[in-house]
Design a protein around this motif. Structure first.
Motif, PDB file in Angstrom:
ATOM      1  N   LEU A  21       0.844  -1.192   0.000  1.00 42.11           N
ATOM      2  CA  LEU A  21       0.000   0.000   0.000  1.00 42.11           C
ATOM      3  C   LEU A  21       0.880   1.243   0.000  1.00 42.11           C
ATOM      4  O   LEU A  21       1.848   1.329   0.759  1.00 42.11           O
ATOM      5  CB  LEU A  21      -0.907   0.010   1.228  1.00 42.11           C
ATOM      6  CG  LEU A  21      -1.880  -1.167   1.370  1.00 42.11           C
ATOM      7  CD1 LEU A  21      -2.615  -1.085   2.698  1.00 42.11           C
ATOM      8  CD2 LEU A  21      -2.867  -1.199   0.215  1.00 42.11           C
ATOM      9  N   ILE A  22       0.541   2.218  -0.860  1.00 43.67           N
ATOM     10  CA  ILE A  22       1.355   3.410  -1.047  1.00 43.67           C
ATOM     11  C   ILE A  22       0.466   4.651  -0.988  1.00 43.67           C
ATOM     12  O   ILE A  22      -0.617   4.677  -1.583  1.00 43.67           O
ATOM     13  CB  ILE A  22       2.095   3.360  -2.398  1.00 43.67           C
ATOM     14  CG1 ILE A  22       3.102   2.204  -2.414  1.00 43.67           C
ATOM     15  CG2 ILE A  22       2.795   4.678  -2.694  1.00 43.67           C
ATOM     16  CD1 ILE A  22       3.754   1.980  -3.776  1.00 43.67           C
ATOM     17  N   LEU A  23       0.936   5.674  -0.283  1.00 43.36           N
ATOM     18  CA  LEU A  23       0.251   6.967  -0.229  1.00 43.36           C
ATOM     19  C   LEU A  23       0.955   7.926  -1.183  1.00 43.36           C
ATOM     20  O   LEU A  23       2.163   8.115  -1.107  1.00 43.36           O
ATOM     21  CB  LEU A  23       0.279   7.513   1.197  1.00 43.36           C
ATOM     22  CG  LEU A  23      -0.706   8.624   1.542  1.00 43.36           C
ATOM     23  CD1 LEU A  23      -2.141   8.139   1.404  1.00 43.36           C
ATOM     24  CD2 LEU A  23      -0.455   9.111   2.972  1.00 43.36           C
ATOM     25  N   THR A  79       5.215   8.256   0.254  1.00 48.34           N
ATOM     26  CA  THR A  79       6.060   8.915  -0.741  1.00 48.34           C
ATOM     27  C   THR A  79       6.532  10.267  -0.217  1.00 48.34           C
ATOM     28  O   THR A  79       5.760  11.040   0.358  1.00 48.34           O
ATOM     29  CB  THR A  79       5.323   9.111  -2.077  1.00 48.34           C
ATOM     30  OG1 THR A  79       4.095   9.813  -1.852  1.00 48.34           O
ATOM     31  CG2 THR A  79       5.033   7.779  -2.749  1.00 48.34           C
ATOM     32  N   VAL A  80       7.811  10.541  -0.427  1.00 48.47           N
ATOM     33  CA  VAL A  80       8.406  11.826  -0.080  1.00 48.47           C
ATOM     34  C   VAL A  80       9.327  12.240  -1.221  1.00 48.47           C
ATOM     35  O   VAL A  80       9.565  11.468  -2.155  1.00 48.47           O
ATOM     36  CB  VAL A  80       9.193  11.766   1.257  1.00 48.47           C
ATOM     37  CG1 VAL A  80       8.274  11.403   2.412  1.00 48.47           C
ATOM     38  CG2 VAL A  80      10.349  10.773   1.163  1.00 48.47           C
ATOM     39  N   PRO A 106       6.598  -1.396   0.978  1.00 49.64           N
ATOM     40  CA  PRO A 106       7.034  -1.437  -0.420  1.00 49.64           C
ATOM     41  C   PRO A 106       8.473  -1.918  -0.606  1.00 49.64           C
ATOM     42  O   PRO A 106       8.768  -2.601  -1.589  1.00 49.64           O
ATOM     43  CB  PRO A 106       6.882   0.018  -0.878  1.00 49.64           C
ATOM     44  CG  PRO A 106       5.826   0.585   0.003  1.00 49.64           C
ATOM     45  CD  PRO A 106       6.024  -0.081   1.329  1.00 49.64           C
ATOM     46  N   ASP A 107       9.381  -1.569   0.321  1.00 50.23           N
ATOM     47  CA  ASP A 107      10.758  -2.037   0.162  1.00 50.23           C
ATOM     48  C   ASP A 107      10.848  -3.548   0.409  1.00 50.23           C
ATOM     49  O   ASP A 107      11.537  -4.274  -0.324  1.00 50.23           O
ATOM     50  CB  ASP A 107      11.721  -1.264   1.057  1.00 50.23           C
ATOM     51  CG  ASP A 107      11.197  -1.000   2.453  1.00 50.23           C
ATOM     52  OD1 ASP A 107      10.220  -1.664   2.865  1.00 50.23           O
ATOM     53  OD2 ASP A 107      11.762  -0.135   3.147  1.00 50.23           O
ATOM     54  N   THR A 108      10.131  -4.050   1.410  1.00 54.48           N
ATOM     55  CA  THR A 108      10.065  -5.494   1.636  1.00 54.48           C
ATOM     56  C   THR A 108       9.429  -6.188   0.441  1.00 54.48           C
ATOM     57  O   THR A 108       9.861  -7.270   0.025  1.00 54.48           O
ATOM     58  CB  THR A 108       9.260  -5.784   2.912  1.00 54.48           C
ATOM     59  OG1 THR A 108       9.882  -5.137   4.021  1.00 54.48           O
ATOM     60  CG2 THR A 108       9.162  -7.271   3.177  1.00 54.48           C
ATOM     61  N   TYR A 109       8.403  -5.574  -0.084  1.00 53.94           N
ATOM     62  CA  TYR A 109       7.681  -6.085  -1.262  1.00 53.94           C
ATOM     63  C   TYR A 109       8.636  -6.333  -2.425  1.00 53.94           C
ATOM     64  O   TYR A 109       8.637  -7.405  -3.049  1.00 53.94           O
ATOM     65  CB  TYR A 109       6.631  -5.044  -1.614  1.00 53.94           C
ATOM     66  CG  TYR A 109       5.780  -5.241  -2.837  1.00 53.94           C
ATOM     67  CD1 TYR A 109       4.594  -5.963  -2.763  1.00 53.94           C
ATOM     68  CD2 TYR A 109       6.116  -4.640  -4.053  1.00 53.94           C
ATOM     69  CE1 TYR A 109       3.768  -6.093  -3.867  1.00 53.94           C
ATOM     70  CE2 TYR A 109       5.299  -4.765  -5.156  1.00 53.94           C
ATOM     71  CZ  TYR A 109       4.126  -5.491  -5.066  1.00 53.94           C
ATOM     72  OH  TYR A 109       3.309  -5.610  -6.173  1.00 53.94           O
ATOM     73  N   ILE A 138      -0.892  -1.141  -4.619  1.00 51.60           N
ATOM     74  CA  ILE A 138      -2.076  -0.280  -4.620  1.00 51.60           C
ATOM     75  C   ILE A 138      -1.706   1.107  -4.105  1.00 51.60           C
ATOM     76  O   ILE A 138      -1.148   1.244  -3.009  1.00 51.60           O
ATOM     77  CB  ILE A 138      -3.196  -0.870  -3.732  1.00 51.60           C
ATOM     78  CG1 ILE A 138      -3.551  -2.293  -4.169  1.00 51.60           C
ATOM     79  CG2 ILE A 138      -4.415   0.039  -3.736  1.00 51.60           C
ATOM     80  CD1 ILE A 138      -4.241  -2.393  -5.508  1.00 51.60           C
ATOM     81  N   GLN A 139      -2.034   2.131  -4.879  1.00 53.66           N
ATOM     82  CA  GLN A 139      -1.755   3.514  -4.484  1.00 53.66           C
ATOM     83  C   GLN A 139      -3.055   4.225  -4.111  1.00 53.66           C
ATOM     84  O   GLN A 139      -4.097   3.998  -4.738  1.00 53.66           O
ATOM     85  CB  GLN A 139      -1.069   4.253  -5.635  1.00 53.66           C
ATOM     86  CG  GLN A 139      -0.726   5.699  -5.361  1.00 53.66           C
ATOM     87  CD  GLN A 139      -0.594   6.495  -6.648  1.00 53.66           C
ATOM     88  OE1 GLN A 139      -1.570   6.706  -7.358  1.00 53.66           O
ATOM     89  NE2 GLN A 139       0.622   6.923  -6.956  1.00 53.66           N
TER      90      GLN A 139
END
Length: 585
Positions: A351-353, A383-384, A561-564, A531-532
């Motif tokens: 999951l990503i924001l 995200t940054v 996400p990095d583990t993904y 999924i974003q």
């Protein structure tokens, strides 16, 4: 859509209401989208009204301010600021309120003073602007351990820093773009920008400021303004950065432009004459490392035009305090990626924001979500921007200091800045940009990034190969478009996956998109689902709820996400830690 708040503290007399609204498409037609009005609830009288059509928006996907002058008949009356929506387009309202002309005039004065004073060290921080300040007045100051004292009257700052102010540059109300030229001239001459309404006050006791330049009557239109800037000021200005700022925004990023001494423009590449002049500026900028800070009249046209010249965009027009954040300590204590679980025949969901490339979002909205009391309950990619290393290093360090084991910071589009890499025609310059991005992401601890090539475009092979070769620390990339869920391996070393869903806007859409992406899995090999969601509609609790919804299915595993991408790399027989593999080669 909006009514109230029945405020009673607006003085009698002339005022201007503002409405910050967003639209998803500003070109399809010119239908009536909303009507805004100011209503006196005490008497039932509508004091002012305005219809706003689709093409009244200058750009999409970002909030734009609309004004409505009105006269308040008497102090103490209950006033409403209303928005009526006709249902013809996706539209949202952010902030509404009232400004007086004097307040806006003072805003440009004190914002440019802040930029001048903070040029050497952070000494002025502002929190009183009625737009975008969702982070709270003192939240960042307290979080970063910055001492402060409230100023009861901003005018005392002129006296306090009088020795640092050489004079004023006056802009022309009749040609609004002169405020941008005035900002540039003031920066060059250690001055501040003055509206015509305040000239007499500023040149009289106790301030007695001289007029360094008066732009009233010098220009007939905006093209003349920016042509003069290009011909007579641009040659002596730094070319690595340029600021794009609407003249109506008298505050916000204007202090950063003042402090850095850069050109301030507002040119629309969709208008041929403005496009030609804009390209003159871009042609002089260093290909591959040039930066356009601020925002565009139209996102894809602006970002695309800049990309042709190797100039990346850093969304930041509503950033308020970069001259403070940029002056904080540069040390960033990056947290390492945690050990991954064993790879199994499971469905792994990341999951990503979104929107983290946007510095104003990081300042004004991000912390409201980050401070959720149950943050850490579920794995999430935040995200940054890698540019935080320059513009907001203390904020980036604070995020690492307060991150939980389930919080992963990842890079927004498309590296060190927002650009469409497919538009870069020179491979050498592209390689320089991907190497620069790789360096920034390494130092910022960002091991995953997103690539954008317009909203739906796939990543060209030469672009992916360039990131694989020049950003070896990356674990993986997501792509905004190009086939949901499809995985491409660039350079035999870097996995890139098109997001299965983008900009989910509710718990229901999160649940639906995950359900669609996991359907049909036969259980014989791992499946990877990314999924974003957007932070303007989805809250932290929505992520918690959707993870809880799927917890009963032991075959679905939510991971950072990095583990993904580490799990994906193992599945594709790639090194789990590419940076270690590169250093050992």
């Amino acid at each position: 859509m909006v009514y109230g708040p029945y405020t009673t503290d607006i003085p009698a007399g002339e005022h201007t209401a503002f409405f910050d609204m967003i639209i998803d498409n500003n070109t399809a037609d010119n239908n009536l989208i909303v009507t805004v009005d100011v209503r006196d609830n005490t008497t039932g009288q509508v004091l002012a009204s305005r219809d706003i059509h689709r093409q009244d928006w200058s750009y999409t996907s970002n909030y734009e301010r609309f004004y409505l002058p009105f006269t308040n008949p008497a102090v103490g009356h209950e006033l409403e600021f209303r928005v009526y929506w006709y249902g013809a387009a996706y539209t949202k309202v952010d902030k509404v309120g009232s400004l007086t002309e004097s307040r806006e005039d003072e805003e440009v004065l004190f914002t440019t003073l802040k930029g001048l004073v903070n040029r050497t060290q952070p000494r002025i921080y502002t929190h009183d602007n009625p737009v975008k300040n969702e982070e709270g007045k003192y939240n960042w100051l307290n979080s970063l351990g910055l001492g402060y004292a409230d100023v009861s009257d901003n005018w005392t700052l002129l006296s306090k820093y009088a020795s640092e102010i050489d004079g004023i540059v006056v802009y022309d109300d009749a040609v609004p773009d002169t405020i941008n030229l005035a900002t540039t001239i003031a920066s060059l001459n250690d001055g501040i920008v003055a509206p015509p309404s305040l000239v007499n006050k500023l040149t009289s006791a106790p301030y007695n400021l001289p007029i360094l330049d008066d732009l009233r009557g010098d220009y007939a239109n905006k093209l003349e303004v920016y042509q003069d800037l290009y011909d007579n000021y641009w040659p002596t200005l730094p070319h690595r950065m340029i600021v794009g700022l609407r003249p109506e925004l008298k505050g916000f990023l204007r202090d950063y432009a003042m402090a850095t001494g850069t050109a301030v423009i507002w040119l629309n590449p969709a208008v041929p004459a403005e496009d030609a002049l804009l390209r003159d500026f871009f042609a002089d900028m260093p290909y591959g490392s040039g930066v356009y800070m601020g925002w565009w009249p139209d996102e894809p046209v602006g970002v695309g035009t800049a990309s042709e010249y190797g100039v990346s965009t850093i969304a930041s027009d509503f950033s308020s305090n970069l001259t403070v954040f940029g002056g904080t300590p540069r040390t960033v204590n990056v947290k390492p990626v945690p050990n991954k679980p064993p790879l199994e025949d499971k469905i792994y969901v990341s999951l990503i924001l979104s929107d983290g490339d946007n510095l104003q979002y990081l300042e004004h909205r991000f912390k409201k979500i980050w401070d959720s009391p149950n943050r850490g309950a579920v794995p999430l990619g935040w995200t940054v921007s890698p540019a935080m290393l320059d513009a907001m290093p203390g904020v980036l360090n604070h995020l690492y200091d307060t991150a939980t084991a389930n919080d992963a910071l990842i890079a927004g589009p498309s590296g060190v800045g927002y650009t469409y890499p497919n538009y870069w025609s020179n491979q050498t310059y592209l390689d320089n940009y991907t190497a620069l991005s790789g360096d920034y992401m390494d130092r910022a601890g960002l091991r995953v990034m997103t690539i954008w090539n317009t909203i739906t475009g796939p990543t060209n092979n030469n672009v992916g190969e360039s990131f694989a070769a020049n950003a070896p620390g990356l674990l993986g990339m997501t792509a905004q478009g190009g086939g949901g869920g499809n995985v491409t391996i660039f350079g035999n070393s870097l996995p890139s996956q098109a997001l299965n869903a983008t900009y989910c806007y509710s718990y229901e859409t999160l649940e639906l998109e995950i359900g669609n992406a996991v359907a049909g899995w036969d259980g014989t090999s791992p499946r990877f689902v990314s999924i974003q969601a957007n932070p303007w509609d989805v809250g932290y609790q929505d992520f918690v709820d959707v993870v809880d919804h799927y917890n009963s299915n032991s075959n679905i595993v939510f991971v950072r996400p990095d583990t993904y991408f580490q799990l994906m790399r193992e599945h594709y027989n790639l090194p789990i830690d590419p940076s270690a593999a590169a250093s050992n080669s």
